[in-house]
Design a protein around this motif. Structure first.
Motif, PDB file in Angstrom:
ATOM      1  N   ALA A 263       0.805  -1.220   0.000  1.00  8.15           N
ATOM      2  CA  ALA A 263       0.000   0.000   0.000  1.00  8.15           C
ATOM      3  C   ALA A 263       0.841   1.274   0.000  1.00  8.15           C
ATOM      4  N   VAL A 264       2.101   1.163  -0.383  1.00 13.42           N
ATOM      5  CA  VAL A 264       2.916   2.365  -0.566  1.00 13.42           C
ATOM      6  C   VAL A 264       2.517   3.012  -1.888  1.00 13.42           C
ATOM      7  N   ILE A 265       2.155   4.287  -1.840  1.00 16.60           N
ATOM      8  CA  ILE A 265       1.692   4.984  -3.033  1.00 16.60           C
ATOM      9  C   ILE A 265       2.871   5.292  -3.947  1.00 16.60           C
ATOM     10  N   GLN A 266       2.762   4.854  -5.198  1.00 18.54           N
ATOM     11  CA  GLN A 266       3.803   5.075  -6.194  1.00 18.54           C
ATOM     12  C   GLN A 266       3.511   6.287  -7.069  1.00 18.54           C
ATOM     13  N   ASP A 267       2.237   6.556  -7.294  1.00 11.27           N
ATOM     14  CA  ASP A 267       1.843   7.680  -8.141  1.00 11.27           C
ATOM     15  C   ASP A 267       0.407   8.042  -7.784  1.00 11.27           C
ATOM     16  N   GLN A 268       0.024   9.274  -8.046  1.00  7.25           N
ATOM     17  CA  GLN A 268      -1.347   9.701  -7.751  1.00  7.25           C
ATOM     18  C   GLN A 268      -1.732  10.865  -8.636  1.00  7.25           C
ATOM     19  N   LEU A 269      -3.041  11.026  -8.803  1.00  6.43           N
ATOM     20  CA  LEU A 269      -3.574  12.162  -9.544  1.00  6.43           C
ATOM     21  C   LEU A 269      -5.026  12.358  -9.161  1.00  6.43           C
ATOM     22  N   SER A 270      -5.576  13.501  -9.537  1.00 11.57           N
ATOM     23  CA  SER A 270      -6.991  13.777  -9.276  1.00 11.57           C
ATOM     24  C   SER A 270      -7.564  14.531 -10.466  1.00 11.57           C
ATOM     25  N   LEU A 271      -8.878  14.369 -10.645  1.00  9.30           N
ATOM     26  CA  LEU A 271      -9.584  15.044 -11.724  1.00  9.30           C
ATOM     27  C   LEU A 271     -10.931  15.538 -11.209  1.00  9.30           C
ATOM     28  N   PRO A 272     -11.391  16.706 -11.655  1.00  7.54           N
ATOM     29  CA  PRO A 272     -12.775  17.080 -11.360  1.00  7.54           C
ATOM     30  C   PRO A 272     -13.716  16.198 -12.174  1.00  7.54           C
ATOM     31  N   LEU A 273     -14.815  15.777 -11.573  1.00  5.38           N
ATOM     32  CA  LEU A 273     -15.788  14.989 -12.320  1.00  5.38           C
ATOM     33  C   LEU A 273     -16.473  15.864 -13.360  1.00  5.38           C
ATOM     34  N   ALA A 274     -16.618  15.326 -14.566  1.00  6.38           N
ATOM     35  CA  ALA A 274     -17.284  16.062 -15.643  1.00  6.38           C
ATOM     36  C   ALA A 274     -18.797  16.008 -15.509  1.00  6.38           C
ATOM     37  N   GLY A 275     -19.300  15.189 -14.609  1.00  8.69           N
ATOM     38  CA  GLY A 275     -20.736  15.044 -14.388  1.00  8.69           C
ATOM     39  C   GLY A 275     -20.983  13.769 -13.612  1.00  8.69           C
ATOM     40  N   HIS A 276     -22.248  13.491 -13.328  1.00  9.84           N
ATOM     41  CA  HIS A 276     -22.602  12.290 -12.573  1.00  9.84           C
ATOM     42  C   HIS A 276     -23.170  11.184 -13.445  1.00  9.84           C
ATOM     43  N   ASP A 277     -23.222  11.423 -14.738  1.00 10.54           N
ATOM     44  CA  ASP A 277     -23.669  10.383 -15.657  1.00 10.54           C
ATOM     45  C   ASP A 277     -22.712   9.189 -15.578  1.00 10.54           C
ATOM     46  N   VAL A 278     -23.261   7.977 -15.522  1.00 12.86           N
ATOM     47  CA  VAL A 278     -22.442   6.782 -15.315  1.00 12.86           C
ATOM     48  C   VAL A 278     -21.410   6.621 -16.427  1.00 12.86           C
ATOM     49  N   ASP A 279     -21.822   6.767 -17.672  1.00 15.94           N
ATOM     50  CA  ASP A 279     -20.892   6.589 -18.788  1.00 15.94           C
ATOM     51  C   ASP A 279     -19.747   7.610 -18.727  1.00 15.94           C
ATOM     52  N   THR A 280     -20.067   8.832 -18.336  1.00 16.19           N
ATOM     53  CA  THR A 280     -19.051   9.878 -18.238  1.00 16.19           C
ATOM     54  C   THR A 280     -18.007   9.517 -17.184  1.00 16.19           C
ATOM     55  N   ILE A 281     -18.481   9.057 -16.023  1.00 19.62           N
ATOM     56  CA  ILE A 281     -17.547   8.713 -14.948  1.00 19.62           C
ATOM     57  C   ILE A 281     -16.740   7.470 -15.297  1.00 19.62           C
ATOM     58  N   VAL A 282     -17.351   6.483 -15.927  1.00 22.67           N
ATOM     59  CA  VAL A 282     -16.605   5.297 -16.351  1.00 22.67           C
ATOM     60  C   VAL A 282     -15.501   5.694 -17.326  1.00 22.67           C
ATOM     61  N   ALA A 283     -15.808   6.607 -18.243  1.00 18.80           N
ATOM     62  CA  ALA A 283     -14.792   7.069 -19.198  1.00 18.80           C
ATOM     63  C   ALA A 283     -13.651   7.788 -18.480  1.00 18.80           C
ATOM     64  N   GLN A 284     -13.977   8.588 -17.455  1.00 19.18           N
ATOM     65  CA  GLN A 284     -12.920   9.261 -16.701  1.00 19.18           C
ATOM     66  C   GLN A 284     -12.079   8.270 -15.908  1.00 19.18           C
TER      67      GLN A 284
END
Length: 374
Positions: free
Chosen positions: A95-116
Motif C-alpha cells: 500500500a505504498v503509493i507510487q503515483d497519484q492524480l486527481s480530476l474534477p468529475l465532468a458530471g454524474h452520468d455513469v458513462d461519463t464517470i466510467v470514461a474518466q
C-alpha cells in the motif's frame, strides 16, 4: 501456479506482519518447518516472496533468513469518487503509493464517470504493466463481492453495475467498496489496526461513517450496509440535519453542519469550514460553542460504538479530522460520560487525512479481495 489456502495464509501473514523468520511464520500459522518449506517454495520460485539477507538486502540466503513479500511484484489502482472529484493512486502490495492524480468529475452520468476512470487507469498504468486490480470506493452501499453499487446518494446512483462497466473498459479485474470500509481495510492490514482483532474507524467530514473489524474480519453486513451511525440521536432538542432529524450526530458534527450553524448564527454566509475553525481558535464564542457541541456528539457516538462492540481502539479520521484539537476536551468528556460504567473509555487515535488515503484504501480493498477470494 495454483494457490492453496496454506500458501495464501503464509503470503498474507508475511504481507501484513513481515518480514519474519521461517520459524516465526510456522509458529504463528501452526505449521511444521517442513510444511512451511513446502508452502513457501512456489511463492519463492515465482518471486512473490524473497529471503532477506542479514543486512536487510534481498538475497537467496539460508532458510533461517527472514522471509518477506516482494511488494513491487504487483501493483493496484485505487480510485475514490466524491460528488465533485476523482482521486486515484497506484500502490504496491504494501500500500505504498507510487503515483497519484486527481480530476474534477465532468458530471454524474455513469458513462461519463466510467470514461474518466478508464482515462485515469490508462495514465497510471501506461508505464506499469504489473497492475493486478482496480479498486473503486465511494459513499454508499457497495461491497467487493458485488459488482453493483446499490445506492450512492452523492452521485445520485441506484443499482449501477460499476465494477463490470469499468472492468470492461480497462481490462483489469475491478472491485467496488464503500469508502469508509475500504479505509478500514487499509488500516487493518497496513495501519493502526495491524495486530488488533477488533477496532472501529470513525470518519467525519461531509458525513459521518464507521468501519468495523471484529474477530479479525471487516464487517460487511447485509447488502454492504454497516456503520450507518450518522443519524444516531444525540439531543432531541438539537438542530435539524439535512434529512429533517432533530439533534442527530450529523446535525452537530459534520463539516457542513458546523459551517452552516456558525455562518447562520453570525450572519456571515460566506464563511468556509476552515474559517469557522479559525474563529474557534481565536475564542469566538459562537464558534467555540459549536465546536464543543460537535466534540460532545462525536464522543457520544464513539462511546455508543464502544459499548456495543468493545473494540480495542477507535481510529478517528476523515476530511474534517483536523478540527479535533478544537473539540478534543469536549469529545473526551462525553466519551467518559457515555461509556458504560463497567468499562474504561476506549483509546482514540487521531489519524491525519488526505484524499489520497481514500484512494489508497480502495487499492487495498482490491488487493485484499484478490488475495482472499481469488
Amino acid at each position: 501456479m495454483r494457490i492453496t489456502d496454506a500458501m495464501r495464509a503464509v503470503f498474507v501473514e508475511l504481507l501484513v506482519h513481515g518480514p519474519m523468520s521461517r520459524a516465526e511464520v510456522a509458529r504463528r500459522l501452526d505449521l511444521s518447518p517442513s510444511a512451511l518449506t513446502k508452502v513457501a517454495k512456489p511463492l519463492l520460485d515465482a518471486g512473490y516472496l524473497i529471503e532477506q539477507s542479514s543486512d536487510g538486502q534481498k538475497g537467496v540466503g539460508r532458510p533461517s533468513q527472514p522471509l518477506q513479500v516482494d511488494a513491487s511484484r504487483l501493483s493496484f489502482i485505487g480510485i475514490k469518487l466524491t460528488a465533485d472529484e476523482l482521486f486515484a493512486v497506484r500502490a504496491d502490495m504494501t500500500a505504498v503509493i507510487q503515483d497519484q492524480l486527481s480530476l474534477p468529475l465532468a458530471g454524474h452520468d455513469v458513462d461519463t464517470i466510467v470514461a474518466q476512470i478508464a482515462e485515469v487507469v490508462r495514465r497510471l498504468t501506461e508505464a506499469h504493466r504489473d497492475v493486478a486490480g482496480v479498486g473503486i470506493s465511494l459513499a454508499g452501499t457497495a461491497t467487493p463481492g458485488d459488482p453493483v453499487v446499490g445506492t450512492s446518494p452523492f452521485l445520485g446512483w441506484s443499482q449501477v453495475p460499476l465494477a463490470r462497466l469499468v472492468e470492461e473498459a480497462v481490462g483489469i479485474p475491478t472491485v467496488i467498496d464503500n469508502d469508509v470500509r475500504a479505509l478500514t481495510v487499509a488500516q487493518q492490514w497496513f495501519g493502526e489496526g495491524v495486530g488488533r482483532s477488533s477496532f472501529a474507524l470513525l470518519t467525519v467530514g461531509a458525513g459521518i461513517g464507521c468501519g468495523l473489524v471484529l474477530g479479525g474480519r471487516v464487517v460487511t453486513g447485509r447488502s454492504g450496509a454497516t456503520g450507518m451511525i450518522g443519524h444516531l440521536a444525540i439531543d432531541d432538542r438539537g438542530p435539524l440535519c439535512e434529512r429533517g432529524h432533530r439533534g442527530c450526530a450529523r446535525a452537530y458534527a459534520t463539516s457542513t453542519a458546523i459551517r452552516r450553524t456558525i455562518a447562520i448564527t453570525l450572519d456571515q454566509p460566506d464563511l468556509t469550514f476552515d474559517d469557522c475553525l479559525e474563529l474557534a481558535r481565536r475564542g469566538q464564542p459562537v464558534a467555540r460553542r459549536v465546536l464543543d457541541d460537535a466534540g460532545r456528539a462525536l464522543g457520544q457516538v464513539i462511546a455508543t460504538v464502544a459499548n456495543i462492540i468493545g473494540p480495542e481502539l477507535v481510529i478517528l479520521s476523515g476530511e474534517a479530522v483536523h478540527m479535533y484539537p478544537l473539540c478534543a476536551d469536549a469529545l473526551q468528556a462525553a466519551l467518559t460520560q457515555h461509556t458504560h460504567w463497567t468499562s474504561t473509555p476506549v483509546p482514540v487515535s487521531v489519524k491525519p487525512f488526505t484524499f489520497a488515503e481514500w484512494a489508497r484504501g480502495a487499492a487495498v480493498s482490491a488487493l485484499q479481495h484478490l488475495l482472499l477470494h481469488s
